[in-house]
Design a protein around this motif. Structure first.
Motif, mmCIF file in Angstrom:
data_model
loop_
_atom_site.group_PDB
_atom_site.id
_atom_site.type_symbol
_atom_site.label_atom_id
_atom_site.label_comp_id
_atom_site.label_asym_id
_atom_site.label_seq_id
_atom_site.Cartn_x
_atom_site.Cartn_y
_atom_site.Cartn_z
ATOM 1 N N ARG A 144 44.824 89.839 82.652
ATOM 2 C CA ARG A 144 43.366 89.683 82.736
ATOM 3 C C ARG A 144 42.746 89.536 81.348
ATOM 4 O O ARG A 144 41.801 88.783 81.157
ATOM 5 C CB ARG A 144 42.783 90.891 83.449
ATOM 6 N N ARG A 145 43.270 90.243 80.382
ATOM 7 C CA ARG A 145 42.720 90.179 79.030
ATOM 8 C C ARG A 145 43.282 89.030 78.216
ATOM 9 O O ARG A 145 42.818 88.772 77.119
ATOM 10 C CB ARG A 145 43.015 91.480 78.287
ATOM 11 N N GLY A 146 44.297 88.379 78.708
ATOM 12 C CA GLY A 146 44.891 87.275 77.972
ATOM 13 C C GLY A 146 46.061 87.698 77.116
ATOM 14 O O GLY A 146 46.647 86.890 76.417
ATOM 15 N N GLY A 147 46.385 88.948 77.127
ATOM 16 C CA GLY A 147 47.564 89.420 76.418
ATOM 17 C C GLY A 147 47.291 89.777 74.974
ATOM 18 O O GLY A 147 46.298 89.399 74.382
ATOM 19 N N TRP A 148 48.232 90.531 74.434
ATOM 20 C CA TRP A 148 48.124 90.954 73.039
ATOM 21 C C TRP A 148 48.421 89.782 72.108
ATOM 22 O O TRP A 148 47.842 89.658 71.046
ATOM 23 C CB TRP A 148 49.097 92.092 72.763
ATOM 24 N N ARG A 149 49.315 88.930 72.531
ATOM 25 C CA ARG A 149 49.718 87.831 71.670
ATOM 26 C C ARG A 149 48.583 86.837 71.449
ATOM 27 O O ARG A 149 48.434 86.284 70.358
ATOM 28 C CB ARG A 149 50.920 87.135 72.289
ATOM 29 N N ALA A 150 47.780 86.595 72.472
ATOM 30 C CA ALA A 150 46.674 85.646 72.337
ATOM 31 C C ALA A 150 45.695 86.104 71.269
ATOM 32 O O ALA A 150 45.182 85.293 70.494
ATOM 33 C CB ALA A 150 45.973 85.477 73.677
ATOM 34 N N ARG A 151 45.414 87.410 71.226
ATOM 35 C CA ARG A 151 44.484 87.915 70.210
ATOM 36 C C ARG A 151 45.070 87.810 68.806
ATOM 37 O O ARG A 151 44.366 87.456 67.861
ATOM 38 C CB ARG A 151 44.108 89.357 70.517
ATOM 39 N N SER A 152 46.346 88.107 68.662
ATOM 40 C CA SER A 152 46.940 88.018 67.334
ATOM 41 C C SER A 152 47.041 86.560 66.895
ATOM 42 O O SER A 152 46.886 86.255 65.713
ATOM 43 C CB SER A 152 48.308 88.694 67.300
ATOM 44 N N ASP A 153 47.277 85.649 67.839
ATOM 45 C CA ASP A 153 47.288 84.228 67.508
ATOM 46 C C ASP A 153 45.908 83.767 67.067
ATOM 47 O O ASP A 153 45.784 82.978 66.134
ATOM 48 C CB ASP A 153 47.760 83.394 68.701
ATOM 49 N N ALA A 154 44.869 84.244 67.732
ATOM 50 C CA ALA A 154 43.505 83.869 67.365
ATOM 51 C C ALA A 154 43.168 84.376 65.963
ATOM 52 O O ALA A 154 42.524 83.664 65.172
ATOM 53 C CB ALA A 154 42.511 84.427 68.379
ATOM 54 N N ARG A 155 43.602 85.571 65.654
ATOM 55 C CA ARG A 155 43.366 86.094 64.299
ATOM 56 C C ARG A 155 44.115 85.288 63.247
ATOM 57 O O ARG A 155 43.613 85.046 62.153
ATOM 58 C CB ARG A 155 43.775 87.561 64.231
ATOM 59 N N ALA A 156 45.328 84.864 63.595
ATOM 60 C CA ALA A 156 46.113 84.059 62.654
ATOM 61 C C ALA A 156 45.450 82.703 62.413
ATOM 62 O O ALA A 156 45.389 82.228 61.271
ATOM 63 C CB ALA A 156 47.537 83.874 63.186
ATOM 64 N N VAL A 157 44.944 82.086 63.462
ATOM 65 C CA VAL A 157 44.251 80.809 63.311
ATOM 66 C C VAL A 157 42.998 80.986 62.472
ATOM 67 O O VAL A 157 42.696 80.170 61.587
ATOM 68 C CB VAL A 157 43.905 80.213 64.701
ATOM 69 N N LEU A 158 42.262 82.068 62.733
ATOM 70 C CA LEU A 158 41.047 82.338 61.962
ATOM 71 C C LEU A 158 41.376 82.554 60.487
ATOM 72 O O LEU A 158 40.700 81.998 59.608
ATOM 73 C CB LEU A 158 40.340 83.568 62.540
ATOM 74 N N ALA A 159 42.407 83.317 60.193
ATOM 75 C CA ALA A 159 42.807 83.550 58.806
ATOM 76 C C ALA A 159 43.260 82.257 58.142
ATOM 77 O O ALA A 159 42.963 82.019 56.966
ATOM 78 C CB ALA A 159 43.924 84.597 58.754
ATOM 79 N N ASP A 160 43.930 81.413 58.901
ATOM 80 C CA ASP A 160 44.375 80.132 58.375
ATOM 81 C C ASP A 160 43.181 79.234 58.037
ATOM 82 O O ASP A 160 43.158 78.584 56.982
ATOM 83 C CB ASP A 160 45.293 79.463 59.398
ATOM 84 N N ARG A 161 42.191 79.199 58.919
ATOM 85 C CA ARG A 161 40.986 78.389 58.661
ATOM 86 C C ARG A 161 40.239 78.901 57.435
ATOM 87 O O ARG A 161 39.729 78.105 56.643
ATOM 88 C CB ARG A 161 40.064 78.420 59.878
ATOM 89 N N PHE A 162 40.202 80.222 57.276
ATOM 90 C CA PHE A 162 39.542 80.805 56.103
ATOM 91 C C PHE A 162 40.305 80.449 54.826
ATOM 92 O O PHE A 162 39.718 80.093 53.799
ATOM 93 C CB PHE A 162 39.422 82.317 56.272
ATOM 94 N N ALA A 163 41.627 80.520 54.899
ATOM 95 C CA ALA A 163 42.450 80.217 53.732
ATOM 96 C C ALA A 163 42.324 78.751 53.312
ATOM 97 O O ALA A 163 42.363 78.444 52.122
ATOM 98 C CB ALA A 163 43.914 80.551 54.026
ATOM 99 N N ARG A 164 42.165 77.858 54.287
ATOM 100 C CA ARG A 164 42.001 76.442 53.970
ATOM 101 C C ARG A 164 40.591 76.110 53.478
ATOM 102 O O ARG A 164 40.344 75.021 52.980
ATOM 103 C CB ARG A 164 42.294 75.587 55.205
ATOM 104 N N GLY A 165 39.647 77.019 53.672
ATOM 105 C CA GLY A 165 38.276 76.768 53.245
ATOM 106 C C GLY A 165 37.419 76.120 54.308
ATOM 107 O O GLY A 165 36.307 75.670 54.026
ATOM 108 N N ASP A 166 37.913 76.083 55.557
ATOM 109 C CA ASP A 166 37.131 75.498 56.654
ATOM 110 C C ASP A 166 35.917 76.350 56.988
ATOM 111 O O ASP A 166 34.893 75.818 57.423
ATOM 112 C CB ASP A 166 37.990 75.337 57.906
ATOM 113 N N ILE A 167 36.035 77.669 56.825
ATOM 114 C CA ILE A 167 34.922 78.582 57.099
ATOM 115 C C ILE A 167 34.731 79.489 55.894
ATOM 116 O O ILE A 167 35.661 79.726 55.126
ATOM 117 C CB ILE A 167 35.162 79.414 58.387
ATOM 118 N N ASP A 168 33.502 79.970 55.726
ATOM 119 C CA ASP A 168 33.235 80.854 54.588
ATOM 120 C C ASP A 168 33.497 82.311 54.977
ATOM 121 O O ASP A 168 33.832 82.618 56.127
ATOM 122 C CB ASP A 168 31.809 80.661 54.074
#
Length: 81
Positions: free
Chosen positions: A43-67
């Motif tokens: 129902r929550r989408g699993g633990w892995r989905a949240r950690s994947d979302a955090r990894a994508v967010l960190a990657d976007r920040f590292a590339r400079g896509d978001i401030d």
């Protein structure tokens, strides 16, 4: 033959030596707990989905896509879910 019938009548069709009675409710409780955990994870989408979302967010920040402000805002939003 009469002795066998009186024995079956006294102990029932299952006889002696079966599993103790408390094992069935304990097993049923474990099955229900496992179903609840699986349902909650799905129902929550699993633990892995949240950690994947955090990894994508960190990657976007590292590339400079978001401030930094947007990164912190989105990270806080992920932590609330």
């Amino acid at each position: 033959m009469h002795t066998a019938l009186s024995t079956i009548a006294a102990v029932g069709p299952y006889g002696h030596g079966g599993p103790p009675f408390f094992l069935f409710p304990a097993f049923l409780l474990l099955v229900l707990l496992a179903v609840a955990v699986v349902f909650g994870v799905l129902r929550r989408g699993g633990w892995r989905a949240r950690s994947d979302a955090r990894a994508v967010l960190a990657d976007r920040f590292a590339r400079g896509d978001i401030d930094a402000d947007e990164y912190r805002s989105r990270l806080a939003e992920l932590s609330r879910k």
